[in-house]
Scaffold this motif. Structure first.
Motif, PDB file in Angstrom:
ATOM      1  N   ARG A 207       0.829  -1.212   0.000  1.00 21.64           N
ATOM      2  CA  ARG A 207       0.000   0.000   0.000  1.00 21.64           C
ATOM      3  C   ARG A 207       0.863   1.261   0.000  1.00 21.64           C
ATOM      4  NH1 ARG A 207      -5.467   0.043   1.517  1.00 21.64           N
ATOM      5  NH2 ARG A 207      -6.397  -2.034   1.673  1.00 21.64           N
ATOM      6  N   GLU A 208       1.923   1.223   0.768  1.00 19.38           N
ATOM      7  CA  GLU A 208       2.820   2.382   0.819  1.00 19.38           C
ATOM      8  C   GLU A 208       3.465   2.627  -0.543  1.00 19.38           C
ATOM      9  OE1 GLU A 208       6.722   3.991   3.333  1.00 19.38           O
ATOM     10  OE2 GLU A 208       5.711   2.125   3.907  1.00 19.38           O
ATOM     11  N   ALA A 209       3.846   1.545  -1.235  1.00 19.53           N
ATOM     12  CA  ALA A 209       4.445   1.680  -2.565  1.00 19.53           C
ATOM     13  C   ALA A 209       3.449   2.268  -3.564  1.00 19.53           C
ATOM     14  CB  ALA A 209       4.944   0.320  -3.050  1.00 19.53           C
ATOM     15  N   ILE A 210       2.198   1.884  -3.448  1.00 19.17           N
ATOM     16  CA  ILE A 210       1.162   2.448  -4.324  1.00 19.17           C
ATOM     17  C   ILE A 210       0.984   3.931  -4.045  1.00 19.17           C
ATOM     18  CG2 ILE A 210      -1.308   2.389  -4.867  1.00 19.17           C
ATOM     19  CD1 ILE A 210      -1.218  -0.633  -4.357  1.00 19.17           C
ATOM     20  N   GLN A 211       0.940   4.298  -2.776  1.00 13.79           N
ATOM     21  CA  GLN A 211       0.767   5.704  -2.407  1.00 13.79           C
ATOM     22  C   GLN A 211       1.975   6.550  -2.796  1.00 13.79           C
ATOM     23  OE1 GLN A 211       0.034   5.129   1.748  1.00 13.79           O
ATOM     24  NE2 GLN A 211      -2.158   4.733   1.477  1.00 13.79           N
ATOM     25  N   ASP A 212       3.161   5.918  -2.877  1.00 20.96           N
ATOM     26  CA  ASP A 212       4.375   6.617  -3.303  1.00 20.96           C
ATOM     27  C   ASP A 212       4.534   6.618  -4.817  1.00 20.96           C
ATOM     28  OD1 ASP A 212       5.047   7.175  -0.701  1.00 20.96           O
ATOM     29  OD2 ASP A 212       6.407   5.466  -0.497  1.00 20.96           O
ATOM     30  N   ARG A 213       3.593   6.022  -5.528  1.00 13.88           N
ATOM     31  CA  ARG A 213       3.597   5.936  -6.980  1.00 13.88           C
ATOM     32  C   ARG A 213       4.761   5.107  -7.521  1.00 13.88           C
ATOM     33  NH1 ARG A 213       1.717  10.492 -10.796  1.00 13.88           N
ATOM     34  NH2 ARG A 213       0.932   8.579 -11.743  1.00 13.88           N
ATOM     35  N   THR A 214       5.211   4.146  -6.723  1.00 12.42           N
ATOM     36  CA  THR A 214       6.239   3.219  -7.190  1.00 12.42           C
ATOM     37  C   THR A 214       5.622   2.154  -8.072  1.00 12.42           C
ATOM     38  OG1 THR A 214       7.515   3.582  -5.165  1.00 12.42           O
ATOM     39  CG2 THR A 214       8.069   1.649  -6.472  1.00 12.42           C
ATOM     40  N   VAL A 215       4.418   1.708  -7.736  1.00 11.30           N
ATOM     41  CA  VAL A 215       3.686   0.711  -8.518  1.00 11.30           C
ATOM     42  C   VAL A 215       2.253   1.202  -8.713  1.00 11.30           C
ATOM     43  CG1 VAL A 215       5.084  -1.246  -7.769  1.00 11.30           C
ATOM     44  CG2 VAL A 215       3.086  -0.580  -6.429  1.00 11.30           C
TER      45      VAL A 215
ATOM     46  N   LEU B 298     -10.096  17.833  -8.852  1.00 18.89           N
ATOM     47  CA  LEU B 298      -8.774  17.717  -8.249  1.00 18.89           C
ATOM     48  C   LEU B 298      -8.932  17.839  -6.744  1.00 18.89           C
ATOM     49  CD1 LEU B 298      -6.671  20.002 -10.644  1.00 18.89           C
ATOM     50  CD2 LEU B 298      -7.087  17.548 -10.837  1.00 18.89           C
ATOM     51  N   THR B 299      -8.193  17.039  -5.996  1.00 13.77           N
ATOM     52  CA  THR B 299      -8.417  16.965  -4.552  1.00 13.77           C
ATOM     53  C   THR B 299      -7.166  17.252  -3.731  1.00 13.77           C
ATOM     54  OG1 THR B 299      -7.986  14.570  -4.595  1.00 13.77           O
ATOM     55  CG2 THR B 299     -10.276  15.271  -4.851  1.00 13.77           C
ATOM     56  N   GLY B 300      -6.126  17.767  -4.365  1.00  9.08           N
ATOM     57  CA  GLY B 300      -4.887  18.038  -3.644  1.00  9.08           C
ATOM     58  C   GLY B 300      -4.812  19.457  -3.128  1.00  9.08           C
ATOM     59  N   ASP B 301      -3.601  19.902  -2.826  1.00 10.94           N
ATOM     60  CA  ASP B 301      -3.388  21.264  -2.381  1.00 10.94           C
ATOM     61  C   ASP B 301      -3.626  22.232  -3.537  1.00 10.94           C
ATOM     62  OD1 ASP B 301      -2.107  23.163  -0.258  1.00 10.94           O
ATOM     63  OD2 ASP B 301      -1.024  23.581  -2.132  1.00 10.94           O
TER      64      ASP B 301
ATOM     65  N   THR C 162       1.760  14.155 -15.508  1.00 10.93           N
ATOM     66  CA  THR C 162       2.267  13.330 -14.407  1.00 10.93           C
ATOM     67  C   THR C 162       2.410  14.140 -13.131  1.00 10.93           C
ATOM     68  OG1 THR C 162       3.448  11.912 -15.975  1.00 10.93           O
ATOM     69  CG2 THR C 162       4.143  11.819 -13.680  1.00 10.93           C
ATOM     70  N   LEU C 163       2.943  15.356 -13.267  1.00 12.49           N
ATOM     71  CA  LEU C 163       3.091  16.224 -12.093  1.00 12.49           C
ATOM     72  C   LEU C 163       1.735  16.574 -11.494  1.00 12.49           C
ATOM     73  CD1 LEU C 163       4.768  18.024 -10.208  1.00 12.49           C
ATOM     74  CD2 LEU C 163       4.640  19.818 -11.953  1.00 12.49           C
ATOM     75  N   LEU C 164       0.772  16.914 -12.329  1.00 10.77           N
ATOM     76  CA  LEU C 164      -0.550  17.274 -11.824  1.00 10.77           C
ATOM     77  C   LEU C 164      -1.200  16.101 -11.110  1.00 10.77           C
ATOM     78  CD1 LEU C 164      -2.823  19.343 -11.631  1.00 10.77           C
ATOM     79  CD2 LEU C 164      -3.645  18.542 -13.860  1.00 10.77           C
ATOM     80  N   ARG C 165      -1.066  14.901 -11.638  1.00 15.15           N
ATOM     81  CA  ARG C 165      -1.647  13.722 -10.981  1.00 15.15           C
ATOM     82  C   ARG C 165      -0.999  13.495  -9.617  1.00 15.15           C
ATOM     83  NH1 ARG C 165      -4.716   9.882 -13.378  1.00 15.15           N
ATOM     84  NH2 ARG C 165      -4.041  10.489 -15.478  1.00 15.15           N
ATOM     85  N   SER C 166       0.300  13.735  -9.529  1.00 15.82           N
ATOM     86  CA  SER C 166       1.002  13.518  -8.266  1.00 15.82           C
ATOM     87  C   SER C 166       0.543  14.504  -7.192  1.00 15.82           C
ATOM     88  CB  SER C 166       2.515  13.640  -8.474  1.00 15.82           C
ATOM     89  OG  SER C 166       3.015  12.552  -9.219  1.00 15.82           O
TER      90      SER C 166
ATOM     91  N   TYR D 249      -3.527  14.012  -6.327  1.00 15.75           N
ATOM     92  CA  TYR D 249      -4.074  12.803  -5.707  1.00 15.75           C
ATOM     93  C   TYR D 249      -3.105  12.068  -4.781  1.00 15.75           C
ATOM     94  CZ  TYR D 249      -7.201  13.512  -9.698  1.00 15.75           C
ATOM     95  OH  TYR D 249      -8.051  14.056 -10.637  1.00 15.75           O
ATOM     96  N   PHE D 250      -1.805  12.368  -4.861  1.00 11.83           N
ATOM     97  CA  PHE D 250      -0.817  11.581  -4.116  1.00 11.83           C
ATOM     98  C   PHE D 250       0.055  12.435  -3.204  1.00 11.83           C
ATOM     99  CE2 PHE D 250      -2.001   8.973  -7.696  1.00 11.83           C
ATOM    100  CZ  PHE D 250      -2.021   7.679  -7.184  1.00 11.83           C
ATOM    101  N   ASP D 251      -0.421  13.611  -2.812  1.00 14.30           N
ATOM    102  CA  ASP D 251       0.314  14.490  -1.895  1.00 14.30           C
ATOM    103  C   ASP D 251       1.729  14.788  -2.376  1.00 14.30           C
ATOM    104  OD1 ASP D 251      -1.851  14.694  -0.127  1.00 14.30           O
ATOM    105  OD2 ASP D 251      -1.251  12.866   0.930  1.00 14.30           O
ATOM    106  N   GLY D 252       1.908  14.871  -3.681  1.00 15.05           N
ATOM    107  CA  GLY D 252       3.207  15.222  -4.240  1.00 15.05           C
ATOM    108  C   GLY D 252       4.173  14.070  -4.399  1.00 15.05           C
ATOM    109  N   ALA D 253       3.746  12.836  -4.163  1.00 13.79           N
ATOM    110  CA  ALA D 253       4.640  11.687  -4.325  1.00 13.79           C
ATOM    111  C   ALA D 253       5.091  11.571  -5.788  1.00 13.79           C
ATOM    112  CB  ALA D 253       3.933  10.404  -3.896  1.00 13.79           C
ATOM    113  N   ALA D 254       6.364  11.292  -5.989  1.00 16.14           N
ATOM    114  CA  ALA D 254       6.965  11.116  -7.311  1.00 16.14           C
ATOM    115  C   ALA D 254       6.802  12.356  -8.182  1.00 16.14           C
ATOM    116  CB  ALA D 254       6.369   9.897  -8.012  1.00 16.14           C
ATOM    117  N   ALA D 255       6.737  13.528  -7.573  1.00 16.28           N
ATOM    118  CA  ALA D 255       6.570  14.771  -8.333  1.00 16.28           C
ATOM    119  C   ALA D 255       7.903  15.385  -8.743  1.00 16.28           C
ATOM    120  CB  ALA D 255       5.777  15.783  -7.517  1.00 16.28           C
ATOM    121  N   THR D 256       9.007  14.956  -8.135  1.00 13.19           N
ATOM    122  CA  THR D 256      10.295  15.594  -8.388  1.00 13.19           C
ATOM    123  C   THR D 256      10.725  15.457  -9.838  1.00 13.19           C
ATOM    124  OG1 THR D 256      10.982  15.169  -6.115  1.00 13.19           O
ATOM    125  CG2 THR D 256      12.704  15.696  -7.705  1.00 13.19           C
ATOM    126  N   GLY D 257      10.622  14.259 -10.398  1.00 15.79           N
ATOM    127  CA  GLY D 257      11.063  14.020 -11.777  1.00 15.79           C
ATOM    128  C   GLY D 257      10.346  14.900 -12.793  1.00 15.79           C
TER     129      GLY D 257
END
Length: 338
Positions: free
Chosen positions: A83-91, A205-208, A281-285, A288-296
């Motif tokens: 679950r943590e990997a999914i929330q981090d957008r790893t998988v 959209l449900t993020g910040d 990709t950045l907008l989705r991060s 919905y994912f609190d900025g996870a995997a947004a750096t790239g």
């Protein structure tokens, strides 16, 4: 020797032939760029987790491996790690081996298309003997946009806004710092307006809010800066080439409607290096994912913006030097001879 009356008609005829031949070429290129990824949509090394004891997950991995090249398997100790990997957008999802049988974890917010694919294909493969498999959506898509249509639809308007900003700067003539300030101001306003529409009004959209506005603005600045930058160095033709790249490659290769891993290679990789794909990709991060995997993707957009603005400033400097040289030459011509 041809008569003078026939000579002027050759140029219009040549232009007519050029148009007749060029339009089908452009149509074929556009159809290839948009239709090819859509017609070849399929899983290609989609990151998928498998969680649980090795003895329990081995049969699951074997069944998933039957679809060679479809999934890239990531192994996790338990459901919490998956679950943590999914929330981090790893998988994009995971199959968890439990005492009651396999359990499928998805994330419709990451990609409704991939979530449906996992439910349709992975669930039957993970289960044995036709047994039912429990499914849990770890990060759900918003209720007002369960299919992700609004987010994917935002790619084209942002690209058009960036192209419009870059083209107007090129056409209207502000140079150097003034042109850069105009691009920054336009991108900032686009970000605020887009966030107000997508987040505050449509509620898709449900993020910040400010993070989403920044993502919208950075995406617009990346496109606008690239168009105006090439325009500053190569003129109107340069701006047109950059606009064509964004429209004919950036949009269809963005993967916003499905996922980059669902596009044929190298379209998926190319799309993430261009502003529309990185912006989606950045907008989705951030949404919905609190900025996870947004750096790239943020760095990709920042590089496009920085290079574009740098080219705008460079073009302004070169233009000013050329104007000064021209003024100096005119002054020398007008100076009285002593």
């Amino acid at each position: 020797m041809s008569s003078p009356s026939t000579a002027p008609t050759r140029t219009p005829v040549r232009r007519l032939i050029t148009v007749v031949l060029l339009v089908p070429v452009l149509a074929a290129l556009a159809l290839w760029a948009f239709a090819w990824p859509a017609a070849r949509t399929a899983p290609r090394d989609v990151p998928l987790g498998v969680a649980g004891p090795a003895a329990a997950t081995a049969p699951i991995e074997k069944r998933l491996g039957e679809r060679e090249g479809a999934f890239e398997i990531h192994r996790y100790a338990d459901e919490a790690a998956a679950r943590e990997a999914i929330q981090d957008r790893t998988v994009y999802g995971a199959v968890v081996a439990t005492d009651r049988g396999p359990k499928l974890l998805t994330a419709s917010a990451a990609s409704p298309t991939v979530a449906q694919l996992l439910q349709r294909t992975v669930a039957p493969q993970a289960a044995s003997g036709g047994a039912q498999i429990d499914t849990a959506d770890v990060v759900t898509a918003p209720a007002n946009d369960p299919r992700g249509a609004a987010l994917s639809a935002s790619v084209l308007p942002l690209a058009l806004a960036g192209i419009a900003a870059g083209s107007m700067v090129t056409a209207l003539g502000p140079r150097g710092v003034r042109a850069a300030v105009a691009l920054l101001g336009a991108a900032a306003l686009v970000g605020v307006v887009a966030a107000a529409v997508a987040h505050s009004w449509l509620d898709v959209l449900t993020g910040d809010w400010w993070a989403e506005a920044a993502a919208f603005g950075l995406s617009t600045l990346a496109v606008g800066g690239a168009v105006a930058g090439l325009g500053a160095l190569a003129g109107t033709a340069g701006a047109g080439i950059m606009a064509a790249v964004v429209m004919l490659l950036g949009n269809p290769f963005s993967g916003a409607a499905s996922a980059p891993h669902m596009l044929p290679e190298p379209a998926g990789a190319i799309g993430q290096w261009l502003p529309p794909g990185a912006g989606a990709t950045l907008l989705r991060s951030v949404a919905y994912f609190d900025g996870a995997a947004a750096t790239g993707p943020a760095l990709t957009l920042a590089w496009w913006a920085a290079l574009g603005l740098g080219a705008v400033l460079l073009g302004g400097t070169l233009g000013a030097r050329a104007a000064n040289r021209a003024d100096t030459a005119d002054e020398k011509k007008l100076a009285p001879v002593t």
